[in-house]
Design a protein around this motif. Structure first.
Motif, short mmCIF file in Angstrom:
data_model
loop_
_atom_site.label_atom_id
_atom_site.label_comp_id
_atom_site.label_asym_id
_atom_site.label_seq_id
_atom_site.Cartn_x
_atom_site.Cartn_y
_atom_site.Cartn_z
N GLY A 63 97.62 9.57 39.10
CA GLY A 63 97.59 9.01 37.78
C GLY A 63 98.09 7.39 38.10
N LEU A 64 98.69 7.15 38.80
CA LEU A 64 99.01 5.58 38.83
C LEU A 64 98.04 4.86 39.35
CD1 LEU A 64 102.70 5.56 40.45
CD2 LEU A 64 101.96 5.43 38.33
N HIS A 65 97.01 5.42 40.18
CA HIS A 65 95.63 4.70 40.50
C HIS A 65 94.86 4.53 39.18
CE1 HIS A 65 96.13 3.91 44.97
NE2 HIS A 65 97.00 4.99 44.76
N ALA A 66 94.83 5.69 38.61
CA ALA A 66 93.80 5.57 37.36
C ALA A 66 94.40 4.66 36.39
CB ALA A 66 93.98 7.40 36.79
N LEU A 67 95.78 4.67 36.13
CA LEU A 67 96.32 3.71 35.42
C LEU A 67 96.17 2.20 35.80
CD1 LEU A 67 97.97 2.84 33.04
CD2 LEU A 67 99.98 3.04 34.52
N GLY A 125 110.81 2.11 46.06
CA GLY A 125 109.86 0.78 46.08
C GLY A 125 108.41 0.96 46.94
N PHE A 126 107.74 -0.04 46.44
CA PHE A 126 106.26 0.27 46.96
C PHE A 126 106.08 -0.82 48.21
CE2 PHE A 126 101.52 -0.35 46.64
CZ PHE A 126 101.44 0.96 46.48
N ASP A 127 105.41 -0.14 49.03
CA ASP A 127 105.13 -0.94 50.25
C ASP A 127 103.34 -1.20 50.25
OD1 ASP A 127 104.00 -1.74 52.81
OD2 ASP A 127 105.51 -0.75 53.91
N GLU A 128 103.17 -2.45 49.93
CA GLU A 128 101.65 -2.72 49.61
C GLU A 128 100.86 -2.62 50.78
OE1 GLU A 128 100.19 -3.67 46.82
OE2 GLU A 128 101.99 -4.18 45.55
N GLY A 129 101.19 -2.83 51.94
CA GLY A 129 100.68 -3.02 53.00
C GLY A 129 99.99 -1.59 53.29
N ALA A 161 94.30 -0.84 33.86
CA ALA A 161 95.38 -2.08 33.43
C ALA A 161 95.34 -2.94 34.48
CB ALA A 161 96.58 -1.37 33.42
N GLY A 162 94.54 -2.99 35.46
CA GLY A 162 94.41 -4.06 36.42
C GLY A 162 95.73 -4.20 37.12
N VAL A 163 96.45 -3.29 37.51
CA VAL A 163 97.69 -3.45 38.37
C VAL A 163 97.52 -2.49 39.19
CG1 VAL A 163 99.15 -4.40 36.18
CG2 VAL A 163 99.13 -1.84 36.88
N GLY A 164 98.57 -2.36 40.37
CA GLY A 164 98.58 -1.88 41.58
C GLY A 164 99.85 -0.73 41.09
N PRO A 165 99.86 0.28 41.93
CA PRO A 165 100.65 1.47 41.71
C PRO A 165 102.24 0.79 41.76
CG PRO A 165 98.99 2.21 43.38
CD PRO A 165 98.74 0.61 43.20
N GLY A 166 102.45 -0.15 42.62
CA GLY A 166 103.74 -0.58 42.59
C GLY A 166 104.21 -1.37 41.39
N PRO A 173 94.23 2.64 53.86
CA PRO A 173 92.91 2.37 53.03
C PRO A 173 92.39 3.44 51.88
CG PRO A 173 92.73 1.92 55.44
CD PRO A 173 93.76 2.59 55.27
N VAL A 174 92.69 4.55 52.38
CA VAL A 174 92.21 5.47 51.40
C VAL A 174 92.60 5.46 50.18
CG1 VAL A 174 94.09 7.31 51.65
CG2 VAL A 174 91.60 7.89 51.55
N ASP A 175 93.65 4.69 49.70
CA ASP A 175 94.40 4.83 48.31
C ASP A 175 93.45 3.84 47.53
OD1 ASP A 175 96.57 5.96 49.24
OD2 ASP A 175 97.67 4.06 49.76
N ARG A 176 92.55 3.02 47.90
CA ARG A 176 91.81 2.30 47.14
C ARG A 176 90.65 3.06 46.54
NH1 ARG A 176 86.92 0.30 49.38
NH2 ARG A 176 86.91 0.72 51.60
#
Length: 1001
Positions: free
Chosen positions: A569-573, A435-439, A577-582, A507-510
């Motif tokens: 790759g998920l961040h590039a997608l 599962g993905f933790d958005e925070g 695609a305009g979606v988050g990794p989760g 924050p570095v994820d963005r």
């Protein structure tokens, strides 16, 4: 001695500077230290280009410090011990190690296949599917060969592996996977409660990140704390610590597969690896976290590596990854990396930090250390060819990149800090999805069955104090679940334990995927050359599911299984695609977690140990006589006894002809032999066989046909009634075990009221068949004290007799169509009786013959064997329908009368003789009407072929549709493999002595 120009003057927790190690890299001598890995030793010696990438053959260097390494793949060893695709950070340095680059020619620095980079616009995502579709006939002879030569990894040796591998199984109360801070605490807590604990660590040392960067644990140095914990665990009676052991797979019922590395390429003569199967009552996962990369142009050049790896090489191995290092990040990890490297003696020229200056603490430690802190900036391109020469950066205006504000920094190494992600591969092997933790921008472990616990960074904990406490809690819960009473003590002073950096989330994820302002490819998967543009192209072409993306681009399909590529790759997608990794989700994680040697899986079960040969008692004689030995099922049997220089085919014909002319002896000890005893044994035998057995008197034998439950033939053989309630059942060699299991199953489930017992006596009796016109004379000489006349031993009689003072048994039975006798001798005396028979039979012309001649003789007489009893035939199909009894119950009796099994169009056994007597018929050739073509016309097949000396022709048995009505017809035998066709005449199955007169002569 410095063992390399990039070796730091001080530091190196894990190496012994007083113990130099000599090794070779690409045939050139190098020196490292005891405790080095191949990666650290190469970096110390200034080696930057380690290998070439899969598709573009771009130069690849060391990128990580563990098994997540995507680029630094090497081949070690030569000849049979050549071992490709090893990750340099996981290869322990040792004397005489031979290592070299792979996937490059003629050298890693000058690879002719790097011309693929010029054709990069053609080699985009999915180009295989677009380019190599037409013409289809080119695929195997052209396309596949070109692709295999142009792309790929290392080459596996084609020679037999000379190393040995062993297996082990173990049971424990608590298995702890990972020996970082959390794993050590979990293991110690569970062990102190009295539980049996196994601690598994992939690296040769314990401590995880604590062993790879300066830190303190409470009031101790991290090194002292790890050493103290290690000594406690090693000394505990109920604790097993496995170092250099990777947990590669998690399976149902808390079974875990491990592979332990024991020795490098068996240089000390011991096994190379040990394959463990662990059954754990409770499992604690302390698998830690994996640092993630950043995507900017040229981010694949040698010299770019993960920040934690740069720190680890400096602290544990005393190696500077460069002389001018730039750190790139977006959180405190970058600051910590720059400070640690500077303190270790590495020249850090700048930190490129994506955070704005106003978001940072004004007391900047970098300024005090003399390190340039470039805030509000991102990397846009790494310059250089085979090594980094500089880094171009751009300033941020808010969240946008200002193309007008750029700068170039000269450097030879770039340490990227793209944040961390929990290592969840193992936990997902049961099929759960994380599962993905958005925070915090991280994926967390999936829900798992009871008995599985997560601790430390893999559970989302950050900071040393929280990591250690979660380890204690997980160890305590695992022990409590088993009834133990652990005393869990909270950390005495959590604040003191926070002096080591922990995994950072957020924050570095963005900003993981930076814009390409200055051109160049932004790589995601360094092994398979997957770029940001490939992901965007796949999305435009409709491959939007992460699973489809993986397969279309090959993202994460390399030997690292995307450990440093999937999240990026998920961040590039997400960008396209305009979606988050989760929302994008993750691909399915499957075993193994890291590549493991096939030899480790096979263990000792290879070669003869995979399927051990069963040897007859007379085998030494066969070998001494020059027999050509072959594997026949599980047995090692003599195929023929060729004279020096004589072809086997000629020896077979000679032996078969000699049996017809004089006498021959063949070793048939391989026949299955089953003892059946008990008051109800007669009823059991009668039910087992399709033909009647109740009337069989003691001292006699009868041919028997055994059916399966579905009415098809299971096996054939003889049934000898030795006494009123004692039988000896023989089976074919191939079906011996299956028939025994079949009888045992019936007695234990269907016929539980019948008082009878069975046991295999195949290994008790050595059995020889003496056949031919002179066989009776040979038998009389072998048993001089026994009456061997026809009156005393008529056809199918069974008699006890004495040979060499040992009780034997004689059964008059024939497989060859000649007068013949089977001699049963105790196995311990088998070789002696065999030799005695040849000695006394020599005056009567007795000679040995092998299994091939035995096959020729049985085909001449039309006897069925394994090729005919293939599990698809009925008694009627093989011409034995009239011998089956219809008025008694038997296994298969209820279903043998199904209409489909009596269809006149079913294939029936026939004899086949080619119009050209020397035509090379092949078993398996297809039968079809004369002049027909194609598979639709196939009406049967050839089952057995022999070059018959008695018939002076090649002959065959086969199954032909409506065969009973087609005698005299000419059909075609078509072999689609050799594209040969021969005309054959259909006839009776018995080619020789059809009236059976020689059987009683």
């Amino acid at each position: 001695m410095t063992a390399g120009p990039y070796r730091l003057a001080e530091g190196g927790l894990g190496i012994d500077r007083e113990a130099p190690v000599a090794y070779t890299w690409n045939k050139r001598p190098h020196t490292g230290y005891q405790g080095d890995t191949l990666a650290s030793a190469l970096l110390a010696n200034g080696e930057r280009v380690i290998a070439r990438s899969f598709k573009y053959h771009r130069p690849r260097g060391i990128y990580t410090i563990g098994s997540e390494e995507p680029g630094g793949l090497v081949t070690i060893g030569e000849g049979a011990r050549q071992d490709p695709n090893l990750k340099a950070p996981t290869v322990a340095l040792h004397d005489a190690l031979e290592a070299r680059s792979q996937n490059c020619w003629p050298s890693p620095r000058f690879d002719l296949m790097s011309i693929n980079g010029l054709a990069a616009p053609l080699f985009v995502a999915g180009f295989y599917y677009k380019t190599f579709m037409r013409p289809a006939s080119w695929w195997e002879p052209v396309y596949e060969r070109v692709i295999r030569r142009a792309a790929g990894l290392g080459h596996v040796s084609t020679q037999p592996d000379p190393d040995t591998y062993v297996r082990a199984e173990a049971h424990c109360d608590v298995l702890v996977v990972g020996a970082g801070a959390a794993g050590i605490e979990a293991a110690r807590t569970a062990a102190r409660s009295g539980a049996r604990v196994m601690l598994v660590e992939e690296r040769p040392w314990l401590g995880g990140r604590l062993a790879m960067e300066p830190a303190t644990v409470g009031e101790q140095t991290a090194d002292a704390w790890v050493t103290s914990a290690e000594e406690e665990l090693d000394a505990a009676d109920r604790v097993t610590v496995l170092r250099q052991t990777v947990a590669f797979g998690l399976y149902d019922h808390r079974i875990v597969g491990l592979v332990e590395t024991l020795a490098p390429a068996s240089i000390n003569g011991s096994a190379r690896q040990r394959y463990w199967t662990i059954k754990a009552e409770q499992i604690v996962f302390a698998t830690g976290a994996l640092e993630q990369p950043l995507a900017f142009a040229g981010n694949d050049r040698p010299g770019v590596m993960l920040a934690a790896a740069a720190r680890g090489y400096a602290h544990r191995f005393g190696v500077a990854v460069g002389r001018r290092v730039v750190v790139v990040g977006g959180d405190d990890e970058g600051v910590e990396t720059a400070m640690q490297l500077q303190r270790a003696g590495v020249n850090v020229v700048a930190l490129v930090d994506s955070r704005p200056a106003e978001a940072l603490d004004q007391s900047d430690p970098l300024a005090q250390a003399g390190i340039r802190h470039m805030t509000g900036a991102v990397a846009t391109r790494a310059d250089g060819g085979q090594q980094v020469r500089g880094l171009r950066i751009a300033r941020l205006s808010g969240s946008r990149v200002d193309a007008a504000r750029t700068e170039r920094i000269a450097c030879d190494a770039i340490a990227v800090a793209g944040g961390w992600q929990p290592a969840l591969h193992l936990q997902c092997h049961l099929g759960g999805r994380p599962g993905f933790d958005e925070g915090r921008g991280i994926f967390l472990p999936p829900a798992m069955p009871a008995g599985h616990w997560n601790a430390g960074a893999c559970a989302g904990e950050a900071g040393l104090a929280a990591t250690r406490q979660s380890g204690r809690d997980a160890g305590a819960k695992a022990a409590e679940a088993l009834g133990f009473d652990p005393a869990v003590r909270p950390l005495a002073d959590p604040a003191l334990a926070e002096t080591a950096s922990g995994a950072t989330w957020g924050p570095v994820d963005r900003l993981r995927v930076f814009p390409a302002l200055h051109g160049g490819k932004r790589f995601i998967d360094l092994q398979h050359d997957v770029t940001v543009d490939d992901v965007a192209l796949a999305h435009r072409e409709g491959y939007r599911s992460v699973e489809h993306l993986k397969r279309y681009t090959t993202l994460g399909m390399g030997t690292d299984q995307g450990k440093t590529a999937n999240i990026l790759g998920l961040h590039a997608l997400g960008q396209v695609a305009g979606v988050g990794p989760g929302e994008a989700g993750t691909t399915t994680f499957r075993p193994p977690y890291v590549p493991i040697a096939i030899g480790a899986i096979a263990g000792t079960e290879r070669g003869q140990h995979f399927r051990p040969w069963r040897r007859s008692p007379a085998e030494p004689w066969h070998r001494q006589a020059g027999a050509d030995m072959i594997n026949a099922g599980a047995w090692h049997r003599p195929r023929a006894y060729p004279a020096p220089g004589e072809p086997v085919s000629a020896a077979v014909k000679r032996e078969a002809a000699h049996v017809r002319e004089a006498a021959g002896i063949v070793d048939v000890s391989t026949l299955g032999k089953i003892a059946l005893i008990g008051p109800d044994a007669p009823e059991v035998v009668n039910r087992l066989y399709a033909n009647g057995m109740k009337t069989l008197p003691p001292g006699k034998a009868r041919y028997g046909l055994m059916l399966r439950d579905d009415g098809l033939v299971l096996d054939d053989g003889t049934v000898a009634r030795l006494e009123e309630t004692r039988y000896l059942i023989t089976t074919t060699t191939a079906h011996a075990a299956g028939v025994l299991s079949h009888i045992e199953y019936l007695l234990e489930t269907a016929w539980i009221n019948l008082r009878a017992a069975v046991a295999s006596v195949s290994d008790h009796w050595a059995t020889f068949a003496i056949a031919g016109p002179n066989s009776q004379a040979v038998l009389a000489a072998l048993f001089p004290n026994t009456d061997t006349s026809d009156e005393a031993i008529p056809f199918l009689a069974v008699r006890e007799a004495d040979c060499l003072g040992v009780g034997c048994m004689i059964m008059r039975n024939s497989y060859s169509g000649e007068r013949a006798y089977e001699v049963y001798a105790p196995a311990d005396w088998g070789a002696s009786v065999w030799s005695r028979a040849l000695a006394v039979g020599a005056p009567h012309g007795l000679k040995p013959y092998g299994t091939e001649a035995m096959g020729v003789l049985r085909i001449e007489k039309g006897h069925v064997a394994g090729p005919e009893l293939d599990g698809r035939v009925t008694a009627e199909d093989i011409g034995l329908g009239r011998m089956t009894a219809r008025r008694k119950p038997c296994v298969g009796g209820a279903l043998r009368d199904r209409p489909g099994l009596h269809d006149a169009r079913r294939p029936r056994l026939v004899g086949l003789r080619p119009l050209d007597n020397r035509a090379p018929l092949q078993s398996g050739a297809l039968l079809r009407a004369l002049g027909s073509t194609g598979h639709d016309a196939v009406a049967g097949h050839i089952s057995s072929v022999a070059d018959s000396p008695a018939c002076q022709s090649v002959i065959a048995l086969g199954l032909l549709a409506g065969g009973d009505e087609r005698h005299g017809e000419i059909v075609e035998a078509w072999d689609p493999l050799s594209e040969s066709t021969h005309q054959v005449r259909v006839g009776p199955t018995v080619f020789y002595d059809p009236d059976g007169s020689r059987l009683h002569a």
